[in-house]
Scaffold this motif. Structure first.
Motif, PDB file in Angstrom:
ATOM      1  N   ASP A 120       0.852  -1.190   0.000  1.00 49.28           N
ATOM      2  CA  ASP A 120       0.000   0.000   0.000  1.00 49.28           C
ATOM      3  C   ASP A 120       0.886   1.237   0.000  1.00 49.28           C
ATOM      4  OD1 ASP A 120      -2.287   1.482  -0.126  1.00 49.28           O
ATOM      5  OD2 ASP A 120      -3.146   0.749   1.753  1.00 49.28           O
ATOM      6  N   THR A 172       1.197   5.618   0.958  1.00 52.24           N
ATOM      7  CA  THR A 172       0.737   6.797   1.665  1.00 52.24           C
ATOM      8  C   THR A 172       1.587   7.977   1.211  1.00 52.24           C
ATOM      9  OG1 THR A 172       0.133   7.671   3.837  1.00 52.24           O
ATOM     10  CG2 THR A 172       2.249   6.546   3.684  1.00 52.24           C
ATOM     11  N   SER A 173       1.290   9.141   1.751  1.00 52.12           N
ATOM     12  CA  SER A 173       2.109  10.319   1.463  1.00 52.12           C
ATOM     13  C   SER A 173       2.449  10.992   2.775  1.00 52.12           C
ATOM     14  CB  SER A 173       1.343  11.291   0.551  1.00 52.12           C
ATOM     15  OG  SER A 173       0.135  11.713   1.173  1.00 52.12           O
ATOM     16  N   THR A 174       3.520  11.747   2.786  1.00 55.37           N
ATOM     17  CA  THR A 174       3.875  12.527   3.964  1.00 55.37           C
ATOM     18  C   THR A 174       4.497  13.831   3.499  1.00 55.37           C
ATOM     19  OG1 THR A 174       4.972  12.453   6.126  1.00 55.37           O
ATOM     20  CG2 THR A 174       6.187  11.528   4.274  1.00 55.37           C
ATOM     21  N   ARG A 191      -2.693  12.377   1.158  1.00 55.14           N
ATOM     22  CA  ARG A 191      -3.485  11.565   2.082  1.00 55.14           C
ATOM     23  C   ARG A 191      -3.479  12.161   3.487  1.00 55.14           C
ATOM     24  NH1 ARG A 191      -1.041   8.689  -1.739  1.00 55.14           N
ATOM     25  NH2 ARG A 191      -2.124   6.926  -2.705  1.00 55.14           N
ATOM     26  N   ASP A 192      -2.673  13.208   3.696  1.00 48.49           N
ATOM     27  CA  ASP A 192      -2.635  13.912   4.980  1.00 48.49           C
ATOM     28  C   ASP A 192      -3.564  15.118   4.984  1.00 48.49           C
ATOM     29  OD1 ASP A 192      -0.608  12.247   6.028  1.00 48.49           O
ATOM     30  OD2 ASP A 192       0.889  13.344   4.889  1.00 48.49           O
ATOM     31  N   GLU A 237      -2.526  -0.196   6.804  1.00 45.83           N
ATOM     32  CA  GLU A 237      -3.068   1.137   7.080  1.00 45.83           C
ATOM     33  C   GLU A 237      -2.768   1.524   8.528  1.00 45.83           C
ATOM     34  OE1 GLU A 237      -7.193   0.875   6.156  1.00 45.83           O
ATOM     35  OE2 GLU A 237      -6.877   0.629   4.005  1.00 45.83           O
ATOM     36  N   PHE A 282       0.792   2.618   8.717  1.00 42.91           N
ATOM     37  CA  PHE A 282       0.956   4.014   8.281  1.00 42.91           C
ATOM     38  C   PHE A 282       0.551   4.969   9.402  1.00 42.91           C
ATOM     39  CE2 PHE A 282       0.349   2.669   3.599  1.00 42.91           C
ATOM     40  CZ  PHE A 282       1.719   2.569   3.423  1.00 42.91           C
ATOM     41  N   ASN A 283      -0.513   4.629  10.092  1.00 44.63           N
ATOM     42  CA  ASN A 283      -0.951   5.468  11.212  1.00 44.63           C
ATOM     43  C   ASN A 283       0.127   5.517  12.302  1.00 44.63           C
ATOM     44  OD1 ASN A 283      -3.020   6.901  12.908  1.00 44.63           O
ATOM     45  ND2 ASN A 283      -2.814   5.058  14.127  1.00 44.63           N
ATOM     46  N   LYS A 342       3.086   7.689  11.105  1.00 48.27           N
ATOM     47  CA  LYS A 342       2.830   9.139  11.045  1.00 48.27           C
ATOM     48  C   LYS A 342       2.559   9.739  12.421  1.00 48.27           C
ATOM     49  CE  LYS A 342       1.025   9.268   6.323  1.00 48.27           C
ATOM     50  NZ  LYS A 342      -0.124   9.646   5.471  1.00 48.27           N
TER      51      LYS A 342
END
Length: 544
Positions: free
Chosen positions: A189, A191-193, A209-210, A442, A445-446, A449
């Protein structure tokens, strides 16, 4: 028994010593017998201690030995100690040492990387804060803090980025042995940061995605197996999801030698070329299709899912080797239908308020500038957000709207459903459960972050950014290993470990490190982790 002062003059100076004496009879004479010499008395505090010794001896209690004891500092022990043991037992330490063999590095890079990783478990923040934490708060096996230089932090990040591939390859081999890691099914998967400021070359505007479209970002892809991160990829912030899959698949095959696997990924990576790429490489897959603006998906999603279970799955179509699995979660359906009704009611109320304000502002008797049609249209878009498809709205002399019945009926029909396309031989419910495992990534990722503070990124050099991300991935690995070993959440684990400290003490010409008390919960945690509990005295040094 009583205290007696002995005064001694030496070299013109007067010295006072305390002695505890006891009167004893020897025949007809009464003399004083020295019971205990308490040493030289310099301050009122010393005399207070002497009095406490006397009282204790009279009561036949344990004599206090605190005079001259100084606590020079306190450091974090529990999490550092547990992480150190896991770092070694799962081969992470050996991986770093072996992967960096041959490189001439003027400091112990493995130690710096370890401490940076553990800092993410305790107090994640900037690299400057990590440097201060290592210097002042992290337990080390000597009474002095690790003499880490600030530039070593940045050098370590650079080397990690340079040696990423070799480290990941060696680490996976060690994890396969120590964890009996299964690679039959891997999750992928993205995500972005985002960055603060301009950022490096990786920083570009893209789909955030933030929910920070005002910030430049990067795209991060993570591959996981059995809840463990095995590799990650970093792309520029404007990279499209579906363009990443080919690189990931090629990497799994060529770098890791993983030639047979079921790849599970979300709908963002699906495209016809991607499916063909997976099939060409002999990879089976479970992918989620788009739910809208896709003719086949809309046709299949509108169907009923047979059965009565709370979660149901049924094969809806077969096209060559591809099977389309229609899935339904009844709890999700109830929640989604409730949300739909709420959205419809709330949007109607806000559109009604907008119409009144719009008409009032355009009345000639109204003060101020009239609301323009363009401004009203912008407010409509803001009110409806992602639900614009549910309403047909026109802005003219007034604001008019009506429910889009076709769109409304479709949203009700697909509530709680999703459509999978797979080439695996798994039964429909098994395929559904395998796809639901993506929630694990997911959650990862949480954790990256919000708990390990991956974002925002402040570095201005691509290599350093990649090193920072690698530190966070290694911290995620340690978290997951702890959770696997104990069956507890990481927060539950750290709540116990954070209570365990080590005190730096100086007493009677010696420096030593002494931990505080280990309670039963902590002792059981160490046992479950397979980690020996730290001894009470960790280190002793003579100062004279």
């Amino acid at each position: 028994m009583h205290l007696k002062k002995n005064r001694i003059r030496k070299n013109g100076r007067l010295y006072v010593y305390a002695v505890i004496v006891q009167s004893v009879r020897e025949g007809s004479r009464v003399t004083q017998k020295t019971v205990r010499n308490l040493g030289r008395m310099k301050t009122d505090e010393d005399w207070g201690w002497a009095e406490s010794v006397l009282r204790a001896m009279k009561r036949e209690e344990e004599v206090p030995e605190a005079r001259g004891l100084e606590i020079k500092g306190q450091c974090e022990l529990g999490g550092v100690w547990a992480a150190e043991e896991l770092w070694k037992s799962y081969g992470v330490r050996r991986t770093l040492v072996d992967s960096l063999d041959g490189r001439r590095i003027e400091f112990d890079l493995e130690r710096v990387v370890f401490l940076l990783v553990v800092n993410r478990l305790y107090q994640p923040s900037s690299d400057l804060s990590a440097y201060r934490w290592i210097r002042d708060r992290a337990y080390t096996p000597t009474s002095a803090s690790v003499r880490v230089k600030r530039q070593w932090i940045y050098r370590s990040l650079d080397v990690l980025a340079e040696e990423k591939n070799r480290i990941e390859e060696n680490l996976l081999q060690n994890l396969k042995q120590s964890l009996d890691l299964s690679l039959d099914l891997v999750l992928y998967d993205l995500t972005s940061t985002y960055f603060e400021g301009e950022g490096p070359g990786l920083a570009e505007y893209g789909y955030s995605r933030d929910h920070r479209p005002d910030r430049k970002q990067l795209v991060l892809g993570v591959v996981m197996a059995d809840g463990i991160p095995i590799t990650h990829h970093v792309w520029t912030g404007n990279t499209a999801d579906k363009s990443t899959l080919k690189e990931v698949v090629t990497d799994l095959r060529e770098r890791f030698g993983i030639k047979k696997v079921v790849l599970v990924a979300d709908r963002g990576v699906i495209s016809l070329p991607n499916l063909e790429e997976l099939e060409k490489n002999g990879y089976q897959y479970i992918l989620s299709t788009k739910r809208r603006r896709h003719k086949l998906a809309e046709e299949l999603l509108a169907r009923q899912v047979p059965g009565t279970g709370k979660t149901r799955a049924s094969e809806a179509r077969v096209t060559g080797d591809r099977r389309y699995i229609l899935c339904l979660d009844e709890e999700t359906r109830k929640t989604r239908l409730k949300t739909l009704r709420h959205v419809r009611e709330e949007a109607g109320e806000k559109l009604h308020e907008l119409r009144e304000r719009y008409e009032k502002s355009r009345n000639r008797k109204s003060r101020g500038r009239p609301m323009t049609g363009k401004s009203a249209r912008q407010q409509v878009d803001k009110i409806l957000g992602t639900s614009k498809r549910l309403f047909n709205v026109t802005v003219g002399e007034t604001v008019k709207w009506e429910l889009n019945e076709k769109a409304w009926l479709y949203e009700k029909a697909i509530a709680g459903k999703f459509l999978l396309v797979t080439t695996s031989g798994l039964e429909p419910l098994q395929a559904m459960e395998s796809y639901k495992d993506l929630k694990d990534i997911e959650q990862a990722f949480n954790e990256l972050k919000n708990l390990l503070k991956l974002r925002p990124i402040y570095h201005r050099v691509d290599k350093r950014v990649k090193g920072h991300i690698f530190i966070c991935i290694l911290a995620l690995l340690l978290r997951r290993l702890m959770e696997k070993k104990t069956g507890q959440t990481f927060r539950e684990i750290m709540d116990k470990l954070e209570k365990l400290k080590v005190n730096h003490i100086q007493f009677r010409g010696k420096k030593f490190q002494q931990r505080n008390h280990i309670d039963p919960d902590q002792e059981q945690l160490f046992k479950t982790l397979g980690v020996p509990k730290p001894p009470k005295i960790l280190n002793v040094e003579t100062t004279r």
